[in-house]
Design an enzyme around this catalytic site. Structure first.
Site, PDB file in Angstrom:
ATOM      1  N   ALA A  46       0.798  -1.234   0.000  1.00  0.00           N
ATOM      2  CA  ALA A  46       0.000   0.000   0.000  1.00  0.00           C
ATOM      3  C   ALA A  46       0.837   1.295   0.000  1.00  0.00           C
ATOM      4  O   ALA A  46       0.651   2.151  -0.881  1.00  0.00           O
ATOM      5  CB  ALA A  46      -0.977  -0.038   1.177  1.00  0.00           C
ATOM      6  N   GLN A 194       4.248 -13.309  -1.940  1.00  0.00           N
ATOM      7  CA  GLN A 194       5.015 -12.196  -1.365  1.00  0.00           C
ATOM      8  C   GLN A 194       5.791 -12.622  -0.124  1.00  0.00           C
ATOM      9  O   GLN A 194       6.873 -12.100   0.154  1.00  0.00           O
ATOM     10  CB  GLN A 194       4.081 -11.030  -0.979  1.00  0.00           C
ATOM     11  CG  GLN A 194       3.449 -10.296  -2.140  1.00  0.00           C
ATOM     12  CD  GLN A 194       2.090 -10.848  -2.497  1.00  0.00           C
ATOM     13  OE1 GLN A 194       1.826 -12.036  -2.313  1.00  0.00           O
ATOM     14  NE2 GLN A 194       1.223 -10.010  -3.010  1.00  0.00           N
ATOM     15  N   ASP A 235      -4.092  -2.710   3.947  1.00  0.00           N
ATOM     16  CA  ASP A 235      -4.292  -1.951   2.714  1.00  0.00           C
ATOM     17  C   ASP A 235      -5.346  -0.867   2.868  1.00  0.00           C
ATOM     18  O   ASP A 235      -5.323   0.146   2.178  1.00  0.00           O
ATOM     19  CB  ASP A 235      -4.672  -2.890   1.568  1.00  0.00           C
ATOM     20  CG  ASP A 235      -3.452  -3.697   1.155  1.00  0.00           C
ATOM     21  OD1 ASP A 235      -3.218  -4.762   1.770  1.00  0.00           O
ATOM     22  OD2 ASP A 235      -2.702  -3.225   0.282  1.00  0.00           O
ATOM     23  N   LYS A 246      -3.907  -8.531   2.653  1.00  0.00           N
ATOM     24  CA  LYS A 246      -3.702  -9.629   1.710  1.00  0.00           C
ATOM     25  C   LYS A 246      -4.577 -10.836   2.026  1.00  0.00           C
ATOM     26  O   LYS A 246      -4.725 -11.209   3.192  1.00  0.00           O
ATOM     27  CB  LYS A 246      -2.222 -10.006   1.733  1.00  0.00           C
ATOM     28  CG  LYS A 246      -1.804 -11.108   0.796  1.00  0.00           C
ATOM     29  CD  LYS A 246      -2.266 -10.913  -0.632  1.00  0.00           C
ATOM     30  CE  LYS A 246      -1.796  -9.610  -1.248  1.00  0.00           C
ATOM     31  NZ  LYS A 246      -2.510  -9.292  -2.522  1.00  0.00           N
TER      32      LYS A 246
HETATM   33  O1  MRU Z   1      -1.063  -7.174  -3.371  1.00  0.00           O
HETATM   34  P1  MRU Z   1       0.012  -6.498  -2.585  1.00  0.00           P
HETATM   35  O2  MRU Z   1       1.300  -7.223  -2.582  1.00  0.00           O
HETATM   36  O3  MRU Z   1       0.146  -5.035  -2.948  1.00  0.00           O
HETATM   37  O4  MRU Z   1      -0.546  -6.558  -1.087  1.00  0.00           O
HETATM   38  C1  MRU Z   1       0.240  -6.070  -0.051  1.00  0.00           C
HETATM   39  C2  MRU Z   1      -0.369  -6.239   1.293  1.00  0.00           C
HETATM   40  O5  MRU Z   1      -1.448  -6.767   1.443  1.00  0.00           O
HETATM   41  C3  MRU Z   1       0.377  -5.629   2.433  1.00  0.00           C
HETATM   42  O6  MRU Z   1       0.187  -6.373   3.600  1.00  0.00           O
HETATM   43  C4  MRU Z   1      -0.139  -4.198   2.668  1.00  0.00           C
HETATM   44  O7  MRU Z   1      -0.150  -3.477   1.478  1.00  0.00           O
HETATM   45  C5  MRU Z   1       0.674  -3.477   3.663  1.00  0.00           C
HETATM   46  S1  MRU Z   1       2.275  -3.060   3.062  1.00  0.00           S
HETATM   47  C6  MRU Z   1       3.060  -2.133   4.225  1.00  0.00           C
END
Ligand code: MRU
Length: 345
Positions: A46, A194, A235, A246
Protein backbone atom coordinates in the site's frame (compact mmCIF):
# COMPACT_ATOMS: atom_id res chain seq x y z
CA UNK A 1 16.93 -2.89 -1.73
CA UNK A 2 14.65 0.04 -2.47
CA UNK A 3 11.19 -0.46 -4.00
CA UNK A 4 11.44 2.89 -5.78
CA UNK A 5 13.81 5.76 -6.33
CA UNK A 6 13.22 9.14 -7.97
CA UNK A 7 15.91 9.85 -10.56
CA UNK A 8 15.12 13.50 -11.30
CA UNK A 9 13.00 12.91 -14.41
CA UNK A 10 12.07 9.23 -14.12
CA UNK A 11 11.11 6.69 -11.46
CA UNK A 12 13.35 3.69 -10.91
CA UNK A 13 11.13 0.79 -9.87
CA UNK A 14 12.46 -2.51 -8.55
CA UNK A 15 10.52 -5.21 -10.43
CA UNK A 16 9.22 -7.28 -7.51
CA UNK A 17 7.67 -9.88 -9.80
CA UNK A 18 11.21 -11.12 -10.51
CA UNK A 19 12.42 -11.41 -6.90
CA UNK A 20 14.22 -13.26 -5.44
CA UNK A 21 15.49 -14.86 -8.67
CA UNK A 22 16.57 -11.69 -10.41
CA UNK A 23 17.17 -8.05 -9.48
CA UNK A 24 15.67 -6.10 -12.34
CA UNK A 25 14.58 -2.46 -12.53
CA UNK A 26 12.11 -0.59 -14.69
CA UNK A 27 12.91 3.03 -15.41
CA UNK A 28 9.46 4.58 -15.73
CA UNK A 29 9.78 7.74 -17.80
CA UNK A 30 6.07 8.63 -18.03
CA UNK A 31 2.89 8.20 -16.01
CA UNK A 32 1.59 5.35 -18.16
CA UNK A 33 4.64 3.24 -17.32
CA UNK A 34 4.14 3.91 -13.60
CA UNK A 35 0.48 2.88 -13.92
CA UNK A 36 1.54 -0.33 -15.69
CA UNK A 37 4.12 -1.13 -13.01
CA UNK A 38 1.45 -0.77 -10.29
CA UNK A 39 -1.06 -2.92 -12.22
CA UNK A 40 1.48 -5.67 -12.85
CA UNK A 41 2.57 -5.51 -9.19
CA UNK A 42 6.16 -4.69 -10.08
CA UNK A 43 5.70 -2.15 -7.33
CA UNK A 44 3.25 -3.28 -4.65
CA UNK A 45 2.36 -2.81 -0.99
CA UNK A 46 0.00 0.00 0.00
CA UNK A 47 2.51 2.75 0.94
CA UNK A 48 4.85 2.00 -1.99
CA UNK A 49 1.90 2.12 -4.40
CA UNK A 50 0.96 5.53 -2.95
CA UNK A 51 4.46 6.96 -3.37
CA UNK A 52 4.82 5.49 -6.88
CA UNK A 53 1.49 7.02 -7.92
CA UNK A 54 2.57 10.42 -6.56
CA UNK A 55 5.71 10.32 -8.72
CA UNK A 56 3.59 9.05 -11.63
CA UNK A 57 1.38 12.11 -11.24
CA UNK A 58 4.46 14.38 -11.19
CA UNK A 59 5.72 12.63 -14.35
CA UNK A 60 2.35 13.36 -15.95
CA UNK A 61 3.16 17.07 -15.63
CA UNK A 62 6.91 16.89 -16.33
CA UNK A 63 6.46 15.10 -19.65
CA UNK A 64 3.48 17.21 -20.78
CA UNK A 65 4.27 19.09 -23.98
CA UNK A 66 0.88 20.62 -24.77
CA UNK A 67 -0.57 24.09 -24.16
CA UNK A 68 -0.49 25.30 -20.55
CA UNK A 69 -4.19 26.13 -20.90
CA UNK A 70 -4.93 22.40 -21.33
CA UNK A 71 -2.73 21.18 -18.47
CA UNK A 72 -5.59 20.92 -15.98
CA UNK A 73 -7.53 18.63 -18.29
CA UNK A 74 -4.41 16.55 -18.96
CA UNK A 75 -3.72 16.13 -15.23
CA UNK A 76 -7.29 14.91 -14.69
CA UNK A 77 -6.58 12.19 -17.25
CA UNK A 78 -3.31 11.33 -15.47
CA UNK A 79 -5.10 11.12 -12.11
CA UNK A 80 -7.82 8.89 -13.56
CA UNK A 81 -5.33 6.47 -15.15
CA UNK A 82 -3.27 6.11 -11.96
CA UNK A 83 -6.39 5.77 -9.78
CA UNK A 84 -7.76 2.87 -11.83
CA UNK A 85 -4.66 0.67 -11.35
CA UNK A 86 -5.56 -1.07 -8.07
CA UNK A 87 -8.74 -0.49 -6.04
CA UNK A 88 -8.10 -1.71 -2.48
CA UNK A 89 -5.09 0.07 -0.96
CA UNK A 90 -6.35 3.51 0.02
CA UNK A 91 -2.81 4.96 0.10
CA UNK A 92 -3.03 5.22 -3.70
CA UNK A 93 -6.03 7.56 -3.51
CA UNK A 94 -4.63 9.37 -0.46
CA UNK A 95 -1.38 10.18 -2.30
CA UNK A 96 -3.18 11.21 -5.50
CA UNK A 97 -5.42 13.50 -3.47
CA UNK A 98 -2.36 15.20 -1.98
CA UNK A 99 -0.97 15.71 -5.49
CA UNK A 100 -4.30 17.03 -6.81
CA UNK A 101 -4.55 19.46 -3.90
CA UNK A 102 -1.15 20.93 -4.83
CA UNK A 103 -2.20 21.08 -8.48
CA UNK A 104 -5.38 22.95 -7.55
CA UNK A 105 -3.39 25.51 -5.55
CA UNK A 106 -1.36 26.19 -8.70
CA UNK A 107 -4.42 27.17 -10.78
CA UNK A 108 -3.24 30.73 -11.51
CA UNK A 109 0.49 29.94 -11.86
CA UNK A 110 1.70 30.39 -15.46
CA UNK A 111 5.32 29.38 -14.88
CA UNK A 112 5.41 25.74 -16.02
CA UNK A 113 8.81 25.21 -14.38
CA UNK A 114 7.32 26.24 -11.05
CA UNK A 115 4.38 23.83 -11.48
CA UNK A 116 6.72 20.91 -12.17
CA UNK A 117 8.90 21.82 -9.21
CA UNK A 118 5.95 21.99 -6.79
CA UNK A 119 4.63 18.59 -7.94
CA UNK A 120 8.02 16.87 -7.68
CA UNK A 121 8.60 18.26 -4.22
CA UNK A 122 5.15 17.10 -3.06
CA UNK A 123 5.88 13.56 -4.33
CA UNK A 124 9.27 13.74 -2.57
CA UNK A 125 7.49 14.81 0.61
CA UNK A 126 5.01 11.90 0.36
CA UNK A 127 7.97 9.52 0.06
CA UNK A 128 9.87 11.17 2.91
CA UNK A 129 6.77 11.16 5.15
CA UNK A 130 6.35 7.44 4.55
CA UNK A 131 9.98 6.78 5.37
CA UNK A 132 9.75 8.63 8.70
CA UNK A 133 6.36 7.19 9.60
CA UNK A 134 7.66 3.64 9.28
CA UNK A 135 10.43 4.21 11.83
CA UNK A 136 7.83 5.64 14.23
CA UNK A 137 5.56 2.62 13.68
CA UNK A 138 8.58 0.43 14.44
CA UNK A 139 9.21 2.23 17.75
CA UNK A 140 5.55 2.22 18.77
CA UNK A 141 5.11 -1.43 17.86
CA UNK A 142 8.26 -2.57 19.63
CA UNK A 143 6.48 -1.82 22.94
CA UNK A 144 4.13 -4.80 22.45
CA UNK A 145 6.82 -7.28 21.40
CA UNK A 146 8.01 -9.54 24.24
CA UNK A 147 11.75 -10.02 24.90
CA UNK A 148 11.46 -13.38 23.14
CA UNK A 149 8.81 -13.87 20.49
CA UNK A 150 7.78 -16.09 17.63
CA UNK A 151 5.92 -13.80 15.25
CA UNK A 152 3.78 -14.98 12.36
CA UNK A 153 3.43 -12.53 9.48
CA UNK A 154 1.66 -12.68 6.14
CA UNK A 155 2.41 -11.24 2.72
CA UNK A 156 5.11 -8.55 2.71
CA UNK A 157 4.69 -5.42 4.79
CA UNK A 158 8.37 -4.59 4.69
CA UNK A 159 10.81 -2.20 3.05
CA UNK A 160 9.71 -3.54 -0.33
CA UNK A 161 6.09 -2.56 0.38
CA UNK A 162 6.99 0.95 1.53
CA UNK A 163 9.55 3.64 0.79
CA UNK A 164 11.86 2.25 3.47
CA UNK A 165 11.89 -0.01 6.58
CA UNK A 166 8.33 -1.34 6.41
CA UNK A 167 5.30 -1.39 8.71
CA UNK A 168 4.84 -4.89 10.20
CA UNK A 169 8.46 -5.70 9.28
CA UNK A 170 9.44 -2.27 10.64
CA UNK A 171 8.15 -3.38 14.05
CA UNK A 172 10.06 -6.65 13.67
CA UNK A 173 13.21 -4.75 12.66
CA UNK A 174 12.88 -2.43 15.67
CA UNK A 175 12.44 -5.40 18.03
CA UNK A 176 15.43 -7.19 16.52
CA UNK A 177 17.56 -4.02 16.72
CA UNK A 178 16.71 -3.67 20.41
CA UNK A 179 18.21 -7.14 20.93
CA UNK A 180 14.95 -8.99 21.44
CA UNK A 181 15.07 -12.64 20.49
CA UNK A 182 12.76 -12.68 17.49
CA UNK A 183 11.87 -15.54 15.21
CA UNK A 184 9.56 -14.84 12.30
CA UNK A 185 7.30 -17.32 10.56
CA UNK A 186 6.56 -16.02 7.06
CA UNK A 187 3.48 -17.45 5.38
CA UNK A 188 4.27 -17.97 1.70
CA UNK A 189 1.13 -16.03 0.60
CA UNK A 190 -0.32 -17.77 -2.41
CA UNK A 191 -0.92 -16.83 -5.19
CA UNK A 192 1.68 -14.06 -5.56
CA UNK A 193 4.05 -15.51 -2.95
CA UNK A 194 5.01 -12.20 -1.37
CA UNK A 195 5.89 -14.03 1.87
CA UNK A 196 8.14 -16.60 0.21
CA UNK A 197 9.71 -14.29 -2.36
CA UNK A 198 9.92 -10.96 -0.55
CA UNK A 199 9.53 -11.26 3.24
CA UNK A 200 11.90 -14.22 3.49
CA UNK A 201 14.45 -12.34 1.35
CA UNK A 202 14.18 -9.07 3.28
CA UNK A 203 14.52 -10.68 6.70
CA UNK A 204 17.40 -12.90 5.63
CA UNK A 205 19.26 -9.86 4.27
CA UNK A 206 18.88 -8.23 7.72
CA UNK A 207 19.87 -11.48 9.45
CA UNK A 208 16.55 -11.68 11.28
CA UNK A 209 15.69 -15.36 11.87
CA UNK A 210 12.90 -16.36 9.51
CA UNK A 211 11.19 -19.67 8.81
CA UNK A 212 9.04 -20.03 5.72
CA UNK A 213 5.78 -21.96 5.93
CA UNK A 214 3.04 -22.76 3.43
CA UNK A 215 -0.13 -20.82 4.26
CA UNK A 216 -2.08 -23.91 5.33
CA UNK A 217 0.42 -24.69 8.11
CA UNK A 218 -0.45 -21.72 10.36
CA UNK A 219 -3.13 -23.51 12.41
CA UNK A 220 -0.86 -26.43 13.21
CA UNK A 221 1.95 -24.09 14.30
CA UNK A 222 -0.43 -22.28 16.64
CA UNK A 223 -1.74 -25.54 18.05
CA UNK A 224 1.84 -26.53 18.82
CA UNK A 225 2.41 -23.27 20.73
CA UNK A 226 4.92 -22.02 18.16
CA UNK A 227 3.32 -18.59 17.61
CA UNK A 228 3.27 -15.82 20.24
CA UNK A 229 1.66 -13.17 18.11
CA UNK A 230 0.47 -12.44 14.59
CA UNK A 231 1.57 -9.16 13.00
CA UNK A 232 0.42 -8.02 9.56
CA UNK A 233 0.15 -4.86 7.46
CA UNK A 234 -2.99 -3.31 5.99
CA UNK A 235 -4.29 -1.95 2.71
CA UNK A 236 -7.30 -0.09 4.07
CA UNK A 237 -8.69 0.30 7.58
CA UNK A 238 -12.35 1.32 7.88
CA UNK A 239 -13.63 3.76 10.53
CA UNK A 240 -14.77 0.81 12.69
CA UNK A 241 -11.34 -0.86 12.52
CA UNK A 242 -12.24 -3.57 9.98
CA UNK A 243 -9.03 -4.14 8.04
CA UNK A 244 -8.46 -5.15 4.43
CA UNK A 245 -5.14 -6.90 3.91
CA UNK A 246 -3.70 -9.63 1.71
CA UNK A 247 -5.99 -12.61 1.15
CA UNK A 248 -5.46 -15.10 3.95
CA UNK A 249 -5.16 -12.51 6.72
CA UNK A 250 -8.73 -13.14 7.91
CA UNK A 251 -8.07 -16.88 8.26
CA UNK A 252 -5.01 -16.10 10.41
CA UNK A 253 -7.10 -13.76 12.61
CA UNK A 254 -9.69 -16.50 13.18
CA UNK A 255 -6.96 -19.00 13.99
CA UNK A 256 -5.31 -16.51 16.37
CA UNK A 257 -8.60 -15.98 18.18
CA UNK A 258 -9.18 -19.73 18.49
CA UNK A 259 -5.73 -20.13 20.04
CA UNK A 260 -5.92 -16.94 22.15
CA UNK A 261 -2.95 -15.39 20.36
CA UNK A 262 -2.74 -11.57 20.00
CA UNK A 263 -3.36 -10.32 16.47
CA UNK A 264 -1.86 -6.93 15.56
CA UNK A 265 -2.07 -4.75 12.46
CA UNK A 266 0.71 -2.23 11.71
CA UNK A 267 -0.11 0.60 9.30
CA UNK A 268 0.43 4.31 8.75
CA UNK A 269 -2.54 6.63 9.35
CA UNK A 270 -2.62 7.15 5.55
CA UNK A 271 -4.09 3.61 5.39
CA UNK A 272 -7.04 4.60 7.60
CA UNK A 273 -10.09 5.56 5.57
CA UNK A 274 -12.66 7.21 7.82
CA UNK A 275 -14.94 7.74 4.82
CA UNK A 276 -15.56 4.01 4.80
CA UNK A 277 -17.75 3.02 7.76
CA UNK A 278 -17.03 -0.72 7.77
CA UNK A 279 -15.12 -3.40 5.90
CA UNK A 280 -18.16 -4.24 3.79
CA UNK A 281 -17.63 -1.00 1.87
CA UNK A 282 -13.97 -1.67 1.01
CA UNK A 283 -13.58 -2.57 -2.68
CA UNK A 284 -11.75 -5.89 -3.01
CA UNK A 285 -9.57 -6.36 -6.08
CA UNK A 286 -10.02 -9.53 -8.10
CA UNK A 287 -7.03 -10.57 -10.16
CA UNK A 288 -6.43 -12.70 -13.21
CA UNK A 289 -7.41 -16.40 -13.04
CA UNK A 290 -4.00 -17.41 -14.38
CA UNK A 291 -2.41 -16.42 -11.03
CA UNK A 292 -4.26 -19.43 -9.52
CA UNK A 293 -4.07 -21.86 -12.43
CA UNK A 294 -0.34 -21.29 -12.67
CA UNK A 295 2.52 -20.71 -10.29
CA UNK A 296 4.70 -18.16 -12.03
CA UNK A 297 4.05 -19.44 -15.51
CA UNK A 298 3.97 -23.14 -14.62
CA UNK A 299 0.54 -24.70 -14.99
CA UNK A 300 -0.64 -26.40 -11.76
CA UNK A 301 -4.37 -26.88 -12.51
CA UNK A 302 -6.57 -27.83 -15.45
CA UNK A 303 -6.11 -25.02 -17.97
CA UNK A 304 -9.82 -24.16 -18.07
CA UNK A 305 -10.85 -24.70 -14.43
CA UNK A 306 -13.06 -21.95 -13.00
CA UNK A 307 -11.15 -19.73 -10.64
CA UNK A 308 -11.96 -17.13 -7.98
CA UNK A 309 -9.01 -14.88 -7.16
CA UNK A 310 -9.73 -12.09 -4.63
CA UNK A 311 -6.45 -10.35 -3.76
CA UNK A 312 -7.53 -9.16 -0.30
CA UNK A 313 -9.89 -10.06 2.52
CA UNK A 314 -11.35 -8.12 5.42
CA UNK A 315 -10.58 -8.95 9.04
CA UNK A 316 -13.41 -7.77 11.31
CA UNK A 317 -12.13 -5.38 13.98
CA UNK A 318 -13.35 -7.64 16.79
CA UNK A 319 -10.50 -10.01 15.91
CA UNK A 320 -7.82 -7.29 16.09
CA UNK A 321 -5.95 -6.79 19.38
CA UNK A 322 -4.45 -3.45 18.34
CA UNK A 323 -3.60 -1.25 15.35
CA UNK A 324 -0.04 0.08 15.48
CA UNK A 325 0.33 3.49 13.81
CA UNK A 326 2.94 6.27 13.84
CA UNK A 327 0.70 8.14 16.32
CA UNK A 328 0.42 5.26 18.77
CA UNK A 329 -1.34 1.94 19.21
CA UNK A 330 -5.10 2.06 18.84
CA UNK A 331 -7.15 -0.50 20.78
CA UNK A 332 -10.92 -1.16 20.85
CA UNK A 333 -13.43 0.43 20.69
CA UNK A 334 -12.02 1.33 17.26
CA UNK A 335 -15.00 3.45 16.13
CA UNK A 336 -14.20 5.89 18.94
CA UNK A 337 -10.43 5.51 19.23
CA UNK A 338 -9.48 5.63 15.53
CA UNK A 339 -11.35 8.91 15.10
CA UNK A 340 -9.77 10.33 18.26
CA UNK A 341 -6.31 9.42 17.02
CA UNK A 342 -6.89 10.82 13.53
CA UNK A 343 -7.90 14.26 14.79
CA UNK A 344 -4.91 14.40 17.14
CA UNK A 345 -1.97 16.28 15.57
O1 MRU B 1 -1.06 -7.17 -3.37
P1 MRU B 1 0.01 -6.50 -2.58
O2 MRU B 1 1.30 -7.22 -2.58
O3 MRU B 1 0.15 -5.03 -2.95
O4 MRU B 1 -0.55 -6.56 -1.09
C1 MRU B 1 0.24 -6.07 -0.05
C2 MRU B 1 -0.37 -6.24 1.29
O5 MRU B 1 -1.45 -6.77 1.44
C3 MRU B 1 0.38 -5.63 2.43
O6 MRU B 1 0.19 -6.37 3.60
C4 MRU B 1 -0.14 -4.20 2.67
O7 MRU B 1 -0.15 -3.48 1.48
C5 MRU B 1 0.67 -3.48 3.66
S1 MRU B 1 2.28 -3.06 3.06
C6 MRU B 1 3.06 -2.13 4.22
Amino acid sequence: MKALEWMGDSLKILDQTRLPIEIKYRLATNYEEVAEAIEKMEVRGAPAIGAAAAYGYALGAIKYDGELANLKEHMEKVQKRLAETRPTAVNLFWALRRMEDRMRELHDVTDFGKIKQVLISEADQIAEDDRQVNYLIGEEGNSIIPEEANILTHCNAGALATVEYGTALGVIRAAHRSNKKINVYAGETRPFLQGARLTALELMKDEIPVTLIADNMAGFLMQQGKVDLVLVGADRIAANGDTANKIGTYSLAILAQAHEIPFYVAAPTSTIDLKVASGQEIPIEERDAQEIREVFGVQVAPADVDVYNPAFDVTPSKLITGIITEKGIVTPPYSVNLLKMMVRT
